[in-house]
Design a protein around this motif. Structure first.
Motif, PDB file in Angstrom:
ATOM      1  N   GLY A 159      -2.745  16.725 -10.354  1.00 27.37           N
ATOM      2  CA  GLY A 159      -2.252  18.068 -10.056  1.00 27.37           C
ATOM      3  C   GLY A 159      -1.990  18.327  -8.586  1.00 27.37           C
ATOM      4  N   HIS A 160      -2.921  17.948  -7.713  1.00 27.95           N
ATOM      5  CA  HIS A 160      -2.739  18.210  -6.282  1.00 27.95           C
ATOM      6  C   HIS A 160      -1.538  17.460  -5.722  1.00 27.95           C
ATOM      7  CE1 HIS A 160      -6.878  19.641  -6.691  1.00 27.95           C
ATOM      8  NE2 HIS A 160      -6.565  20.437  -5.686  1.00 27.95           N
ATOM      9  N   ALA A 161      -1.339  16.236  -6.147  1.00 26.79           N
ATOM     10  CA  ALA A 161      -0.188  15.459  -5.670  1.00 26.79           C
ATOM     11  C   ALA A 161       1.122  16.056  -6.179  1.00 26.79           C
ATOM     12  CB  ALA A 161      -0.324  14.006  -6.108  1.00 26.79           C
ATOM     13  N   THR A 162       1.106  16.623  -7.382  1.00 30.19           N
ATOM     14  CA  THR A 162       2.305  17.265  -7.928  1.00 30.19           C
ATOM     15  C   THR A 162       2.675  18.495  -7.101  1.00 30.19           C
ATOM     16  OG1 THR A 162       1.722  16.502 -10.143  1.00 30.19           O
ATOM     17  CG2 THR A 162       3.335  18.266 -10.003  1.00 30.19           C
ATOM     18  N   LEU A 163       1.687  19.316  -6.790  1.00 29.40           N
ATOM     19  CA  LEU A 163       1.948  20.506  -5.971  1.00 29.40           C
ATOM     20  C   LEU A 163       2.452  20.126  -4.585  1.00 29.40           C
ATOM     21  CD1 LEU A 163      -1.126  22.689  -6.948  1.00 29.40           C
ATOM     22  CD2 LEU A 163       1.250  23.005  -7.658  1.00 29.40           C
ATOM     23  N   SER A 164       1.874  19.108  -3.996  1.00 27.91           N
ATOM     24  CA  SER A 164       2.319  18.646  -2.675  1.00 27.91           C
ATOM     25  C   SER A 164       3.747  18.132  -2.730  1.00 27.91           C
ATOM     26  CB  SER A 164       1.398  17.536  -2.170  1.00 27.91           C
ATOM     27  OG  SER A 164       0.100  18.023  -1.989  1.00 27.91           O
ATOM     28  N   ALA A 165       4.077  17.397  -3.778  1.00 27.01           N
ATOM     29  CA  ALA A 165       5.439  16.869  -3.914  1.00 27.01           C
ATOM     30  C   ALA A 165       6.448  18.005  -4.044  1.00 27.01           C
ATOM     31  CB  ALA A 165       5.518  15.932  -5.122  1.00 27.01           C
ATOM     32  N   ALA A 166       6.118  19.024  -4.820  1.00 27.16           N
ATOM     33  CA  ALA A 166       7.022  20.171  -4.975  1.00 27.16           C
ATOM     34  C   ALA A 166       7.220  20.885  -3.639  1.00 27.16           C
ATOM     35  CB  ALA A 166       6.477  21.132  -6.024  1.00 27.16           C
ATOM     36  N   ALA A 167       6.140  21.070  -2.897  1.00 28.30           N
ATOM     37  CA  ALA A 167       6.250  21.732  -1.590  1.00 28.30           C
ATOM     38  C   ALA A 167       7.154  20.938  -0.650  1.00 28.30           C
ATOM     39  CB  ALA A 167       4.857  21.903  -0.979  1.00 28.30           C
ATOM     40  N   LEU A 168       7.001  19.622  -0.642  1.00 31.49           N
ATOM     41  CA  LEU A 168       7.843  18.793   0.231  1.00 31.49           C
ATOM     42  C   LEU A 168       9.306  18.833  -0.187  1.00 31.49           C
ATOM     43  CD1 LEU A 168       5.478  15.764   0.801  1.00 31.49           C
ATOM     44  CD2 LEU A 168       6.309  17.373   2.511  1.00 31.49           C
ATOM     45  N   ILE A 169       9.559  18.849  -1.495  1.00 32.14           N
ATOM     46  CA  ILE A 169      10.951  18.929  -1.964  1.00 32.14           C
ATOM     47  C   ILE A 169      11.585  20.232  -1.490  1.00 32.14           C
ATOM     48  CG2 ILE A 169      12.383  19.198  -4.025  1.00 32.14           C
ATOM     49  CD1 ILE A 169      10.474  17.099  -5.350  1.00 32.14           C
ATOM     50  N   TYR A 170      10.872  21.340  -1.638  1.00 32.36           N
ATOM     51  CA  TYR A 170      11.419  22.620  -1.187  1.00 32.36           C
ATOM     52  C   TYR A 170      11.609  22.655   0.330  1.00 32.36           C
ATOM     53  CZ  TYR A 170      11.034  24.943  -5.717  1.00 32.36           C
ATOM     54  OH  TYR A 170      11.198  25.318  -7.021  1.00 32.36           O
ATOM     55  N   GLN A 171      10.715  22.036   1.091  1.00 34.10           N
ATOM     56  CA  GLN A 171      10.797  22.085   2.554  1.00 34.10           C
ATOM     57  C   GLN A 171      11.817  21.125   3.139  1.00 34.10           C
ATOM     58  OE1 GLN A 171       6.848  21.374   4.014  1.00 34.10           O
ATOM     59  NE2 GLN A 171       6.030  23.244   3.135  1.00 34.10           N
ATOM     60  N   HIS A 172      12.032  19.974   2.489  1.00 29.08           N
ATOM     61  CA  HIS A 172      12.832  18.921   3.116  1.00 29.08           C
ATOM     62  C   HIS A 172      14.095  18.534   2.362  1.00 29.08           C
ATOM     63  CE1 HIS A 172       9.832  18.297   6.204  1.00 29.08           C
ATOM     64  NE2 HIS A 172       8.913  18.343   5.264  1.00 29.08           N
ATOM     65  N   THR A 173      14.494  19.335   1.386  1.00 26.84           N
ATOM     66  CA  THR A 173      15.764  19.094   0.700  1.00 26.84           C
ATOM     67  C   THR A 173      16.546  20.394   0.692  1.00 26.84           C
ATOM     68  OG1 THR A 173      15.024  19.683  -1.526  1.00 26.84           O
ATOM     69  CG2 THR A 173      14.665  17.389  -0.826  1.00 26.84           C
ATOM     70  N   SER A 174      17.696  20.359   0.109  1.00 24.73           N
ATOM     71  CA  SER A 174      18.517  21.566   0.036  1.00 24.73           C
ATOM     72  C   SER A 174      18.201  22.380  -1.210  1.00 24.73           C
ATOM     73  CB  SER A 174      19.996  21.177   0.045  1.00 24.73           C
ATOM     74  OG  SER A 174      20.273  20.335  -1.058  1.00 24.73           O
ATOM     75  N   ALA A 175      17.048  22.148  -1.849  1.00 22.37           N
ATOM     76  CA  ALA A 175      16.669  22.891  -3.052  1.00 22.37           C
ATOM     77  C   ALA A 175      16.413  24.350  -2.700  1.00 22.37           C
ATOM     78  CB  ALA A 175      15.421  22.284  -3.685  1.00 22.37           C
ATOM     79  N   PRO A 176      17.220  25.253  -3.254  1.00 19.92           N
ATOM     80  CA  PRO A 176      16.927  26.672  -3.025  1.00 19.92           C
ATOM     81  C   PRO A 176      15.585  27.042  -3.652  1.00 19.92           C
ATOM     82  CG  PRO A 176      19.137  26.365  -3.925  1.00 19.92           C
ATOM     83  CD  PRO A 176      18.425  25.047  -4.026  1.00 19.92           C
ATOM     84  N   SER A 177      14.875  27.955  -3.052  1.00 21.49           N
ATOM     85  CA  SER A 177      13.547  28.312  -3.536  1.00 21.49           C
ATOM     86  C   SER A 177      13.572  28.924  -4.925  1.00 21.49           C
ATOM     87  CB  SER A 177      12.866  29.253  -2.560  1.00 21.49           C
ATOM     88  OG  SER A 177      13.633  30.421  -2.420  1.00 21.49           O
ATOM     89  N   LYS A 178      14.733  29.404  -5.385  1.00 24.78           N
ATOM     90  CA  LYS A 178      14.813  29.978  -6.733  1.00 24.78           C
ATOM     91  C   LYS A 178      14.980  28.897  -7.805  1.00 24.78           C
ATOM     92  CE  LYS A 178      19.737  30.613  -6.473  1.00 24.78           C
ATOM     93  NZ  LYS A 178      20.786  31.401  -5.958  1.00 24.78           N
ATOM     94  N   ASP A 179      15.308  27.679  -7.407  1.00 26.33           N
ATOM     95  CA  ASP A 179      15.471  26.601  -8.378  1.00 26.33           C
ATOM     96  C   ASP A 179      14.120  26.121  -8.881  1.00 26.33           C
ATOM     97  OD1 ASP A 179      18.138  26.773  -7.906  1.00 26.33           O
ATOM     98  OD2 ASP A 179      18.374  24.738  -7.140  1.00 26.33           O
ATOM     99  N   SER A 180      14.089  25.666 -10.116  1.00 25.97           N
ATOM    100  CA  SER A 180      12.881  25.075 -10.686  1.00 25.97           C
ATOM    101  C   SER A 180      12.907  23.572 -10.470  1.00 25.97           C
ATOM    102  CB  SER A 180      12.817  25.346 -12.189  1.00 25.97           C
ATOM    103  OG  SER A 180      12.711  26.711 -12.438  1.00 25.97           O
ATOM    104  N   ILE A 181      11.746  23.010 -10.215  1.00 24.60           N
ATOM    105  CA  ILE A 181      11.613  21.566 -10.109  1.00 24.60           C
ATOM    106  C   ILE A 181      10.909  21.080 -11.365  1.00 24.60           C
ATOM    107  CG2 ILE A 181      10.497  19.676  -8.872  1.00 24.60           C
ATOM    108  CD1 ILE A 181      10.806  21.339  -6.336  1.00 24.60           C
TER     109      ILE A 181
END
Length: 82
Positions: A51-73
């Motif tokens: 779980g913790h690694a999943t949350l960290s991965a999602a945070a990094l995707i939102y911070q370092h890609t062009s994923a808008p914050s409204k998109d679901s991962i």
């Protein structure tokens, strides 16, 4: 109980499958989902979920890609789809 194991997540963007298959399709969908494969490893074995690694991965995707914050991962892990 604490296990004292560190886990690392490896993430890769899912590639689009052939047109006859919808699984793994990473084109924008109506609900704005972005799909990624995710695998978890300790120093000695692969584990099915972390779980913790999943949350960290999602945070990094939102911070370092062009994923808008409204998109679901959506993560596709060996144990389940998250």
């Amino acid at each position: 109980q604490e296990f004292n194991l560190s886990e690392t997540a490896f993430v890769s963007r899912r590639r689009r499958n052939p047109p006859s298959s919808k699984e793994g399709d990473n084109t924008p969908s109506e609900n704005n989902e972005q799909h990624y494969n995710i695998r978890y490893y300790t120093p000695s074995i692969e584990v099915p979920l972390c779980g913790h690694a999943t949350l960290s991965a999602a945070a990094l995707i939102y911070q370092h890609t062009s994923a808008p914050s409204k998109d679901s991962i959506v993560f596709h892990a060996p144990k389940d789809t998250l």
